[in-house]
Write a protein that holds these residues in place. Structure first.
Motif, PDB file in Angstrom:
ATOM      1  N   SER A  93      81.006  89.243 -56.527  1.00 43.90           N
ATOM      2  CA  SER A  93      80.615  88.776 -55.196  1.00 43.90           C
ATOM      3  C   SER A  93      81.593  87.726 -54.693  1.00 43.90           C
ATOM      4  CB  SER A  93      79.176  88.256 -55.149  1.00 43.90           C
ATOM      5  OG  SER A  93      78.710  87.942 -56.388  1.00 43.90           O
ATOM      6  N   LEU A  94      82.148  86.940 -55.622  1.00 42.59           N
ATOM      7  CA  LEU A  94      83.146  85.957 -55.210  1.00 42.59           C
ATOM      8  C   LEU A  94      84.388  86.683 -54.679  1.00 42.59           C
ATOM      9  CD1 LEU A  94      83.283  82.903 -55.237  1.00 42.59           C
ATOM     10  CD2 LEU A  94      84.680  83.061 -57.283  1.00 42.59           C
ATOM     11  N   ALA A  95      84.787  87.750 -55.369  1.00 45.48           N
ATOM     12  CA  ALA A  95      85.955  88.523 -54.938  1.00 45.48           C
ATOM     13  C   ALA A  95      85.708  89.098 -53.543  1.00 45.48           C
ATOM     14  CB  ALA A  95      86.238  89.636 -55.938  1.00 45.48           C
ATOM     15  N   ILE A  96      84.524  89.664 -53.350  1.00 45.19           N
ATOM     16  CA  ILE A  96      84.192  90.210 -52.032  1.00 45.19           C
ATOM     17  C   ILE A  96      84.255  89.101 -50.986  1.00 45.19           C
ATOM     18  CG2 ILE A  96      82.314  91.204 -50.631  1.00 45.19           C
ATOM     19  CD1 ILE A  96      81.443  92.759 -53.100  1.00 45.19           C
ATOM     20  N   GLY A  97      83.715  87.952 -51.349  1.00 43.23           N
ATOM     21  CA  GLY A  97      83.709  86.813 -50.436  1.00 43.23           C
ATOM     22  C   GLY A  97      85.109  86.398 -50.041  1.00 43.23           C
ATOM     23  N   ILE A  98      86.049  86.356 -51.025  1.00 45.98           N
ATOM     24  CA  ILE A  98      87.423  85.920 -50.738  1.00 45.98           C
ATOM     25  C   ILE A  98      88.151  86.975 -49.906  1.00 45.98           C
ATOM     26  CG2 ILE A  98      89.662  85.414 -51.792  1.00 45.98           C
ATOM     27  CD1 ILE A  98      88.068  84.204 -54.161  1.00 45.98           C
ATOM     28  N   VAL A  99      88.010  88.240 -50.329  1.00 44.19           N
ATOM     29  CA  VAL A  99      88.740  89.325 -49.655  1.00 44.19           C
ATOM     30  C   VAL A  99      88.318  89.430 -48.185  1.00 44.19           C
ATOM     31  CG1 VAL A  99      88.949  91.839 -49.566  1.00 44.19           C
ATOM     32  CG2 VAL A  99      89.237  90.632 -51.733  1.00 44.19           C
ATOM     33  N   ILE A 100      87.052  89.223 -47.915  1.00 48.13           N
ATOM     34  CA  ILE A 100      86.603  89.288 -46.524  1.00 48.13           C
ATOM     35  C   ILE A 100      86.797  87.947 -45.819  1.00 48.13           C
ATOM     36  CG2 ILE A 100      84.604  89.630 -45.002  1.00 48.13           C
ATOM     37  CD1 ILE A 100      83.471  91.534 -47.053  1.00 48.13           C
ATOM     38  N   GLY A 101      86.430  86.864 -46.509  1.00 50.85           N
ATOM     39  CA  GLY A 101      86.351  85.558 -45.870  1.00 50.85           C
ATOM     40  C   GLY A 101      87.692  84.961 -45.484  1.00 50.85           C
ATOM     41  N   VAL A 102      88.703  85.015 -46.373  1.00 53.43           N
ATOM     42  CA  VAL A 102      89.982  84.359 -46.093  1.00 53.43           C
ATOM     43  C   VAL A 102      90.695  85.008 -44.898  1.00 53.43           C
ATOM     44  CG1 VAL A 102      92.275  83.852 -47.030  1.00 53.43           C
ATOM     45  CG2 VAL A 102      90.218  83.401 -48.395  1.00 53.43           C
ATOM     46  N   PRO A 103      90.917  86.348 -44.898  1.00 55.48           N
ATOM     47  CA  PRO A 103      91.591  86.942 -43.735  1.00 55.48           C
ATOM     48  C   PRO A 103      90.806  86.731 -42.438  1.00 55.48           C
ATOM     49  CG  PRO A 103      91.418  88.525 -45.537  1.00 55.48           C
ATOM     50  CD  PRO A 103      90.594  87.346 -45.918  1.00 55.48           C
ATOM     51  N   LEU A 104      89.488  86.810 -42.539  1.00 57.63           N
ATOM     52  CA  LEU A 104      88.672  86.655 -41.333  1.00 57.63           C
ATOM     53  C   LEU A 104      88.803  85.238 -40.788  1.00 57.63           C
ATOM     54  CD1 LEU A 104      86.880  88.686 -39.877  1.00 57.63           C
ATOM     55  CD2 LEU A 104      84.886  87.631 -40.961  1.00 57.63           C
ATOM     56  N   GLY A 105      88.792  84.265 -41.701  1.00 56.51           N
ATOM     57  CA  GLY A 105      88.928  82.865 -41.304  1.00 56.51           C
ATOM     58  C   GLY A 105      90.279  82.618 -40.661  1.00 56.51           C
ATOM     59  N   VAL A 106      91.335  83.171 -41.258  1.00 55.84           N
ATOM     60  CA  VAL A 106      92.685  83.006 -40.717  1.00 55.84           C
ATOM     61  C   VAL A 106      92.761  83.637 -39.334  1.00 55.84           C
ATOM     62  CG1 VAL A 106      95.101  83.664 -41.015  1.00 55.84           C
ATOM     63  CG2 VAL A 106      93.773  82.863 -42.977  1.00 55.84           C
ATOM     64  N   ALA A 107      92.239  84.866 -39.208  1.00 51.54           N
ATOM     65  CA  ALA A 107      92.296  85.582 -37.933  1.00 51.54           C
ATOM     66  C   ALA A 107      91.551  84.798 -36.851  1.00 51.54           C
ATOM     67  CB  ALA A 107      91.689  86.974 -38.090  1.00 51.54           C
ATOM     68  N   THR A 163      84.737  82.087 -44.748  1.00 52.21           N
ATOM     69  CA  THR A 163      85.296  82.275 -43.410  1.00 52.21           C
ATOM     70  C   THR A 163      85.301  80.954 -42.640  1.00 52.21           C
ATOM     71  OG1 THR A 163      84.343  84.478 -43.364  1.00 52.21           O
ATOM     72  CG2 THR A 163      85.071  83.584 -41.259  1.00 52.21           C
ATOM     73  N   ARG A 164      84.187  80.276 -42.671  1.00 49.57           N
ATOM     74  CA  ARG A 164      84.079  79.054 -41.878  1.00 49.57           C
ATOM     75  C   ARG A 164      85.006  77.957 -42.392  1.00 49.57           C
ATOM     76  NH1 ARG A 164      79.984  79.941 -38.315  1.00 49.57           N
ATOM     77  NH2 ARG A 164      79.786  77.855 -37.486  1.00 49.57           N
ATOM     78  N   VAL A 165      85.088  77.837 -43.712  1.00 49.88           N
ATOM     79  CA  VAL A 165      85.955  76.790 -44.266  1.00 49.88           C
ATOM     80  C   VAL A 165      87.420  77.121 -43.986  1.00 49.88           C
ATOM     81  CG1 VAL A 165      86.707  75.656 -46.375  1.00 49.88           C
ATOM     82  CG2 VAL A 165      84.304  76.211 -46.046  1.00 49.88           C
ATOM     83  N   THR A 166      87.803  78.393 -44.174  1.00 48.14           N
ATOM     84  CA  THR A 166      89.182  78.795 -43.941  1.00 48.14           C
ATOM     85  C   THR A 166      89.551  78.555 -42.477  1.00 48.14           C
ATOM     86  OG1 THR A 166      88.807  80.541 -45.557  1.00 48.14           O
ATOM     87  CG2 THR A 166      90.839  80.674 -44.281  1.00 48.14           C
ATOM     88  N   ARG A 167      88.657  78.922 -41.598  1.00 44.95           N
ATOM     89  CA  ARG A 167      88.935  78.778 -40.174  1.00 44.95           C
ATOM     90  C   ARG A 167      89.218  77.318 -39.817  1.00 44.95           C
ATOM     91  NH1 ARG A 167      85.911  77.277 -35.890  1.00 44.95           N
ATOM     92  NH2 ARG A 167      86.602  78.004 -33.852  1.00 44.95           N
ATOM     93  N   SER A 168      88.324  76.430 -40.236  1.00 49.35           N
ATOM     94  CA  SER A 168      88.509  75.043 -39.819  1.00 49.35           C
ATOM     95  C   SER A 168      89.740  74.438 -40.484  1.00 49.35           C
ATOM     96  CB  SER A 168      87.250  74.229 -40.107  1.00 49.35           C
ATOM     97  OG  SER A 168      87.031  74.176 -41.477  1.00 49.35           O
TER      98      SER A 168
END
Lengths: 515, 312
Positions: free
Chosen positions: B105-119, B195-200
């Motif tokens: 679940s952590l892997a899923i979280g990173i794979v989705i969350g980091v690119p989404l946050g950056v975008a 996502t939220r942390v990466t974005r900010s």
């Protein structure tokens, strides 16, 4: 012509063989607990464990599958039995040719004697107290067992039936395993223990040598699924064939609507009652206790709990037990009377009483309904909610003047009366069980009935005990909750299910899938 | 580096010891008697006392504590009061299930969350940003057991793609069938956080002078974002991932229950309900160890993400 005939026959054979080949032979049961506890029949104390072990073990006698009353006792490992005139000596003839599971050899009177002694020993059994009246257990010969009692016991056959301490373990297996018997329980029943996966399931396989004939099912997977909703969904998706229901009427209504499903509210009913500590203020005044009894509307409670899965209580002993006073004079619902009694007791402006209560959902909704009813009579019920284990600890320390308890017991009045109303069972005493009321008004009748050998006189004593307990408002019985189960209608249990003392439907050698 | 590791391990031991002592005392302060719960409510007090003696619960608290610590030092965590099986064995039986679920679940979280946050950060206040913010808000607001039930209703009951009981792993197909929904359930919630942390973090970094300089020098936008932007935004993300790993193990209990999966969470809830002291003690050691190790790894990861971070 002949050729055509043969072809036709072959085709018919194929058609007949088709469904037979496809017939399901594996039963998957979904149970409402997170994991197995102790799989040793003499130590198991929870509904899930007792239900499972019921498929693995036999008693000397058994209660006919599908029934929950000692009126249906029939031979099991003992073919026949006799007792002397006053019921202090019992001789059991053990069935020949019964084999213990997994090659542990024939079951004889030696095993039966060993098993009963094991069940009567504190270190190896939770049920040792049930056998306190047993004086001697003798093996007369390999097929004859003699049990001598210090005093006659009401409903003694119940203690050697296929429940709790009456479950017969095989001596060699139990001695070899010692404390580890629960890891691989060995009995003589229709199904044998095969595998345990922590938090997942226990798998049982058919005992082909079962003395009543080889079971129709090949195996049973007993799955532990604690979340009610997940169990329901897995039943709906077809992954489970039989489930332990969420114990409320909305579940019954919802599940009964599913196609191809049978829902059953079966015996025994668990009696839900309030136990009032007659030594604590203000409950030491009988008028306050009477006011509480008058303020509870049992009919409304049953409507609230659901008519299909519950019924009104009839006495301080659950209905249908041997010795239950089916028409005891419970206090009638009468708010005006309740208020009048409170005023007489010196509480014209109402009174506040406290209860420590568990957060178990089914029990909590009941006490909240009772709280609302009592309010109408000016009685404020102060409910202190605590988690279940804390509840059990605190009510045994006399911290809760009113205790709400819900339980079913072996269906002989003596058991309920002894545990909840005999003064020896008062919490805090060394012999304590679950007498939270501190009542002793019925001691003489309860104890007299226990050793009374004349059936009519015994019934009269039990009736007298219940009359005194009701009149003195030691306990206020409210309603009885039946056991809710559902299964696919392609599963033929092989008997008519009215109830089961192990609280799970028996799975026998005759249980099979019709498709 | 070595000095750092030695010191951290020293701290870890002290933490472990403190937690053990605390747990030992706490579980015994809570009302509830294991012997009573084991024997059931029909047992007489004499029978219960006999069991308490056999389990050693009648000894003084100090005596029980010394027995426990002596055992723990030898690596012996005792046997479960309830089942009589060794604590270590019970934990090891289900530990792989929990580790697998957590890591996936952590892997899923990173794979989705980091690119989404950056975008979302790069296209601030545009459609992608709004979509990512709304989606992550939804992810954060759903309690895991509600989303778990929704997943089951959709994918197991309506579509019938997955089983309701996710407890099989004999073949790869069975494993895939069993892990997908639970991992997705926890993964999506984790993704929302990340996502939220990466974005900010990205928004802050993108306003830095060195980003403007890089752009002015003519470095391609893509390279600016990934090499100069994300690299510098990673520290808070790593912190959140590290913290979240600990939370995730705790959170997994509801997911385990709804999806009928074995796991540490279910074990600890069962042990708590039964007042299985020895089991609770053993489990707490495992949890503490995991948190301590994850913290250590997080610190090491800082150094990799940003070489200026010196581990002393």
């Amino acid at each position: 012509m002949t050729k055509k005939w043969i072809l036709g026959l072959a085709f018919a054979g194929l058609v007949a063989a088709g469904p037979a080949l496809a017939q399901k032979k594996s039963l998957v049961i979904g149970m409402g607990s997170a994991d197995a506890g102790k799989l040793d029949p003499h130590l198991a104390s929870t509904t899930p464990d007792k239900g499972l072990l019921n498929y693995v073990f036999n008693g000397l006698v058994r209660i006919k599958p599908g029934e929950a009353s000692p009126n249906f006792i029939e031979p099991d490992l003992a073919e026949s039995w006799t007792q002397n005139a006053n019921g202090s000596e019992w001789i059991f003839k053990i069935r020949a040719g019964v084999q213990c599971h997994h090659g542990f050899g024939p079951f004889t009177a030696e095993d039966a004697a060993y098993s009963l002694k094991r069940a009567a020993t504190k270190a190896t059994s939770s049920y040792s107290g049930d056998f306190s009246a047993v004086d001697k257990i003798d093996v007369v010969d390999p097929s004859t067992l003699k049990i001598t009692l210090k005093t006659p016991v009401a409903g003694f056959l119940g203690y050697v039936a296929n429940i709790n301490g009456g479950n017969m373990v095989c001596r060699k297996a139990a001695e070899e395993a010692g404390d580890n018997f629960g890891k691989r329980p060995i009995g003589t029943g229709p199904f044998m223990f095969a595998e345990y996966q922590p938090q997942q399931f226990v798998k049982l396989v058919a005992n082909k040598q079962y003395f009543r004939g080889a079971p129709q099912l090949d195996d049973i997977t007993f799955r532990y699924i604690p979340a009610d909703s997940s169990r329901d969904l897995a039943f709906q998706s077809g992954e489970l064939d039989m489930i332990y229901g969420k114990q409320d009427q909305t579940w019954v209504d919802r599940t009964a609507k599913l196609p191809g499903v049978k829902v059953k509210a079966m015996e025994p009913g668990e009696l839900s009652a309030l136990y009032l500590n007659v030594t604590a203020k203000p409950l030491d005044d009988i008028r306050v206790r009477q006011a509480i009894a008058h303020a509870i509307d049992r009919k409304a409670i049953v409507q609230f709990k659901g008519e299909g899965s519950s019924r009104e209580a009839v006495s301080v002993v659950p209905s249908g037990y041997l010795g239950t006073d089916q028409k005891s004079a419970l206090y009638a619902y009468d708010i005006a009377k309740a208020r009048q009694l409170l005023t007489q007791a010196g509480y014209p402006n109402g009174v506040t009483v406290k209860t420590i209560h568990t957060t178990l959902t089914g029990m909590q909704t009941l006490i909240e309904a009772v709280q609302a009813q009592l309010k109408k009579a000016g009685i404020t019920l102060d409910i202190e909610l605590v988690e279940h284990a804390t509840f059990h600890a605190n009510i045994r320390k006399d911290l809760s003047p009113i205790v709400h308890y819900q339980a079913a017991r072996f269906p002989v009045a003596d058991v309920y009366l002894t545990q909840f109303y005999d003064s020896n069972s008062i919490v805090g005493k060394p012999t304590a069980v679950t007498n939270f009321t501190h009542c002793d008004v019925a001691d003489a009748d309860i104890r007299g009935a226990r050793t009374e050998t004349d059936a009519a006189r015994q019934l009269a004593l039990w009736k007298a005990a219940q009359e005194k307990l009701v009149k003195n408002v030691c306990g206020i019985p409210i309603y009885e909750q039946l056991q809710l189960w559902a299964w696919k209608d392609t599963l033929d249990l092989g008997y008519e299910l009215n109830g089961s003392l192990n609280l799970s439907p028996p799975i026998t050698e005759k249980t099979r899938f019709t498709k | 580096m070595t000095a750092f590791l030695v010191r951290r391990c020293g701290f870890a031991l002290v933490t472990l010891f403190a937690v053990l002592t605390l747990v030992f005392v706490l579980v015994r302060i809570v009302p509830g008697d294991p012997a009573q719960l084991i024997l059931g409510d029909q047992a007489s007090r004499e029978t219960i006392e006999a069991l308490r003696q056999r389990l050693g619960l009648d000894k003084s608290l100090f005596e029980q504590y010394s027995v426990f610590i002596a055992g723990a030092l030898r690596g012996d965590w005792g046997t479960s009061l309830v089942t009589g099986r060794p604590v270590i064995g019970e934990v090891l039986n289900v530990l792989p299930w929990t580790i697998e679920l957590t890591l996936l679940s952590l892997a899923i979280g990173i794979v989705i969350g980091v690119p989404l946050g950056v975008a979302a950060a790069v296209r601030r206040n545009r459609f992608v940003d709004y979509a990512a913010r709304i989606a992550s808000l939804l992810g954060l607001s759903f309690p895991p057991f509600v989303s778990a039930l929704l997943l089951l209703l959709g994918f197991a009951i309506a579509l019938r793609w997955f089983p309701v009981i996710s407890g099989k792993n004999a073949t790869f197909y069975e494993w895939y069938q069993s892990i997908t929904l639970p991992a997705l359930n926890l993964g999506l919630i984790t993704a929302a956080y990340i996502t939220r942390v990466t974005r900010s973090a990205m928004l802050e970094v993108l306003q830095e002078d060195y980003v403007r300089t890089a752009r002015a020098k003519g470095v391609p936008w893509r390279a600016v974002i990934w090499r100069h932007g994300l690299r510098n935004a990673l520290i808070p993300v790593i912190t959140i991932v590290g913290l979240y790993l600990g939370i995730l193990i705790g959170n997994s209990v509801l997911t385990e229950i709804v999806f009928s999966r074995p796991g540490l969470g279910k074990l600890i809830v069962g042990a708590l309900n039964q007042r299985d002291y020895t089991m609770l003690q053993g489990m707490m050691v495992i949890y503490t160890l995991v948190v301590v190790i994850v913290n250590l790894l997080t610190d090491l990861a800082y150094g990799i993400a940003d070489p200026r971070v010196k581990l002393r």
